[in-house]
Design an enzyme around this catalytic site. Structure first.
Site, PDB file in Angstrom:
ATOM      1  N   SER A  83       8.835  14.237  -8.856  1.00 31.46           N
ATOM      2  CA  SER A  83       9.159  15.513  -9.501  1.00 31.46           C
ATOM      3  C   SER A  83      10.196  15.342 -10.599  1.00 31.46           C
ATOM      4  CB  SER A  83       9.700  16.498  -8.463  1.00 31.46           C
ATOM      5  OG  SER A  83       8.783  16.676  -7.424  1.00 31.46           O
TER       6      SER A  83
HETATM    7  N1  SAH Z   1       8.913  13.911  -2.968  1.00 27.46           N
HETATM    8  C1  SAH Z   1       8.234  12.909  -3.762  1.00 27.46           C
HETATM    9  C2  SAH Z   1       7.240  13.467  -4.756  1.00 27.46           C
HETATM   10  C3  SAH Z   1       6.158  14.241  -4.153  1.00 27.46           C
HETATM   11  S1  SAH Z   1       4.588  14.166  -4.928  1.00 27.46           S
HETATM   12  C4  SAH Z   1       9.192  12.005  -4.497  1.00 27.46           C
HETATM   13  O1  SAH Z   1      10.410  12.195  -4.409  1.00 27.46           O
HETATM   14  O2  SAH Z   1       8.721  11.075  -5.147  1.00 27.46           O
HETATM   15  C5  SAH Z   1       3.697  14.830  -3.568  1.00 27.46           C
HETATM   16  C6  SAH Z   1       3.430  13.833  -2.481  1.00 27.46           C
HETATM   17  O3  SAH Z   1       2.866  14.532  -1.378  1.00 27.46           O
HETATM   18  C7  SAH Z   1       2.429  12.759  -2.870  1.00 27.46           C
HETATM   19  O4  SAH Z   1       2.958  11.495  -2.613  1.00 27.46           O
HETATM   20  C8  SAH Z   1       1.236  13.051  -1.968  1.00 27.46           C
HETATM   21  O5  SAH Z   1       0.503  11.916  -1.603  1.00 27.46           O
HETATM   22  C9  SAH Z   1       1.890  13.717  -0.785  1.00 27.46           C
HETATM   23  N2  SAH Z   1       1.029  14.573   0.019  1.00 27.46           N
HETATM   24  C10 SAH Z   1       0.024  15.383  -0.386  1.00 27.46           C
HETATM   25  N3  SAH Z   1      -0.544  16.021   0.653  1.00 27.46           N
HETATM   26  C11 SAH Z   1       0.117  15.592   1.768  1.00 27.46           C
HETATM   27  C12 SAH Z   1      -0.005  15.851   3.155  1.00 27.46           C
HETATM   28  N4  SAH Z   1      -0.935  16.680   3.631  1.00 27.46           N
HETATM   29  N5  SAH Z   1       0.834  15.230   3.989  1.00 27.46           N
HETATM   30  C13 SAH Z   1       1.797  14.369   3.538  1.00 27.46           C
HETATM   31  N6  SAH Z   1       1.942  14.060   2.246  1.00 27.46           N
HETATM   32  C14 SAH Z   1       1.126  14.667   1.359  1.00 27.46           C
END
Ligand code: SAH
Length: 231
Positions: A83
């Site tokens: 993000s």
């Molecule tokens: N917090 C992260 C960025 C998030 S991007 C950082 O600091 O880098 C969103 C993330 O959520 C992605 O890595 C994606 O693979 C994950 N994601 C999506 N759906 C999900 C789910 N159902 N359970 C766990 N992770 C999930």
């Protein structure tokens, strides 16, 4: 000659002390916090301090590290993104974390948000659905010594029932609605911060009260969607 070498060494020691942990990016980090995060209204001194400290560039693929402190999200592989720094700051402040809090994050991604949370909380549990990203974040977090972060590869819609309840839950991928299983893992008096919606989302702060949940929209945002089934 010896005297000259001694003086040079002294100068180096002083220089490194006065800049704290200068990894070559400290000035960029300070600028990021002042110009992007503080300037837009995030004011919690603990959040600002931590974001000046956590080496965001180390959570980003090497070929784009020079962009780590810019004012936008960045790709981290597998179609996912880290993000924008401001959003990390905003969500972290909105979560109102205390030093003894047990925090659950959904969507570990790079591990950066988990690292920021872990500097403020007692412990962080974070779930990632892309196995490779989960493994990479484990490595990055371990290398930086974030011992109070626990990463699990799995579907975040399930939360982390064995460790529930949590003081804070932060979801960092967009959920089409309010995920009930996650909400049930929130302590009474606890807060959940999550983007709700599909193409565009509202960031909500959900507080668990003795009688239910209070939902407050706080910001328009755009996140990658949650994947996996919400059973
Ligand atoms: N917090 C992260 C960025 C998030 S991007 C950082 O600091 O880098 C969103 C993330 O959520 C992605 O890595 C994606 O693979 C994950 N994601 C999506 N759906 C999900 C789910 N159902 N359970 C766990 N992770 C999930």
């Amino acid at each position: 000659m010896m005297k000259r070498i001694f003086i040079i060494v002294m100068v180096c020691v002083c220089a490194s002390n006065s800049f704290g942990e200068d990894d070559g990016f400290a000035a960029k980090r300070r600028y990021m916090v002042d110009a992007q995060i503080k300037a837009r209204g995030v004011s919690d001194p603990r959040v600002l301090e931590v974001m000046k400290k956590v080496p965001r560039h180390l959570f980003i693929p090497e070929n784009i590290r020079h962009l780590a402190y810019e004012d936008y999200p960045l790709p981290i592989g597998w179609g996912q993104t880290i993000s924008q720094p401001y959003i990390v700051g905003f969500m972290t402040e909105a979560a109102g974390i205390s030093s003894s809090d047990k925090v659950l994050e959904i969507g570990t991604g790079s591990g950066y948000q988990a690292a920021v949370l872990s500097e403020l909380a007692g412990s962080v549990y974070t779930v990632e659905i892309v196995e490779e990203l989960a493994a990479l974040s484990v490595k990055t977090l371990a290398e930086r010594g974030y011992g109070n972060v626990h990463v699990r590869y799995g579907n975040g819609y399930e939360g982390w029932p064995e460790e529930a309840p949590f003081d804070v839950i932060m979801v960092t991928a967009a959920s089409p609605g309010f995920p009930e299983k996650l909400m049930s893992q929130l302590k009474e008096g606890g807060r959940m911060v999550l983007p709700v919606g599909t193409a565009y989302q509202q960031l909500y702060v959900v507080e668990r009260t003795p009688s239910g949940f209070e939902k407050t929209p706080v910001l328009n945002v755009r996140f990658v969607p949650m994947i996996g089934e919400n059973k």
